[in-house]
Scaffold this motif. Structure first.
Motif, short mmCIF file in Angstrom:
data_model
loop_
_atom_site.label_atom_id
_atom_site.label_comp_id
_atom_site.label_asym_id
_atom_site.label_seq_id
_atom_site.Cartn_x
_atom_site.Cartn_y
_atom_site.Cartn_z
N GLY A 151 45.42 38.05 35.97
CA GLY A 151 45.54 36.80 36.72
C GLY A 151 46.07 37.02 38.12
O GLY A 151 45.57 36.44 39.09
N ILE A 152 47.10 37.86 38.27
CA ILE A 152 47.65 38.16 39.59
C ILE A 152 46.57 38.77 40.48
O ILE A 152 46.41 38.39 41.64
CB ILE A 152 48.87 39.11 39.47
N MET A 153 45.83 39.72 39.91
CA MET A 153 44.79 40.39 40.69
C MET A 153 43.67 39.43 41.07
O MET A 153 43.21 39.42 42.22
CB MET A 153 44.26 41.59 39.91
N ALA A 154 43.23 38.61 40.13
CA ALA A 154 42.15 37.66 40.40
C ALA A 154 42.58 36.61 41.43
O ALA A 154 41.82 36.29 42.35
CB ALA A 154 41.71 36.98 39.10
N ASP A 155 43.79 36.10 41.28
CA ASP A 155 44.28 35.07 42.20
C ASP A 155 44.43 35.57 43.63
O ASP A 155 44.37 34.80 44.58
CB ASP A 155 45.63 34.52 41.73
N ASN A 156 44.65 36.88 43.77
CA ASN A 156 44.91 37.45 45.10
C ASN A 156 43.77 38.33 45.61
O ASN A 156 43.90 38.93 46.69
CB ASN A 156 46.21 38.25 45.06
N GLY A 157 42.68 38.40 44.87
CA GLY A 157 41.52 39.17 45.31
C GLY A 157 41.80 40.64 45.51
O GLY A 157 41.33 41.24 46.47
N ILE A 158 42.59 41.22 44.60
CA ILE A 158 42.92 42.64 44.72
C ILE A 158 42.43 43.40 43.49
O ILE A 158 42.26 42.83 42.41
CB ILE A 158 44.43 42.86 44.91
N ARG A 159 42.20 44.70 43.65
CA ARG A 159 41.71 45.54 42.55
C ARG A 159 42.74 46.52 42.04
O ARG A 159 42.50 47.19 41.04
CB ARG A 159 40.45 46.29 42.98
N VAL A 164 47.76 49.91 59.00
CA VAL A 164 46.76 49.04 58.38
C VAL A 164 47.16 48.56 56.99
O VAL A 164 46.44 47.79 56.37
CB VAL A 164 45.39 49.76 58.30
N ALA A 165 48.31 49.00 56.49
CA ALA A 165 48.76 48.62 55.16
C ALA A 165 49.22 47.16 55.13
O ALA A 165 49.75 46.65 56.10
CB ALA A 165 49.92 49.51 54.72
N ALA A 166 49.01 46.54 53.99
CA ALA A 166 49.49 45.17 53.78
C ALA A 166 51.01 45.17 53.73
O ALA A 166 51.63 46.09 53.20
CB ALA A 166 48.92 44.60 52.49
N GLU A 167 51.62 44.13 54.28
CA GLU A 167 53.08 44.04 54.26
C GLU A 167 53.58 43.21 53.08
O GLU A 167 54.65 43.47 52.55
CB GLU A 167 53.58 43.45 55.58
#
Length: 72
Positions: A35-43, A16-19
């Protein structure tokens, strides 16, 4: 996967991990990492140095850094 009803004893993290993992270099600024986190919707953002993961920052870590900087 678990939310979809998968059996935790029968599903591996690798299944189930992202590749395609977003990451940042240790020299990146807090603003760039946000910015990287916001642009990619990650925490959570792995920190890579010469291709090896050397750490992990969370949105909470970065928020704390911004708040601390604002109070200096």
């Amino acid at each position: 996967a678990l939310a979809d009803g998968a059996d935790p004893d029968g599903v591996w993290a690798a299944d189930v991990a992202a590749e395609d993992i977003m990451s940042a270099d240790p020299e990146e600024t807090v603003v760039t990492a946000i910015g990287i986190m916001a642009d990619n919707g990650i925490r959570h953002l792995p920190i890579r140095d010469e291709g090896e993961i050397v750490g992990m920052v969370s949105a909470r870590d970065l928020l704390r850094a911004v708040v601390d900087a604002a109070h200096r």
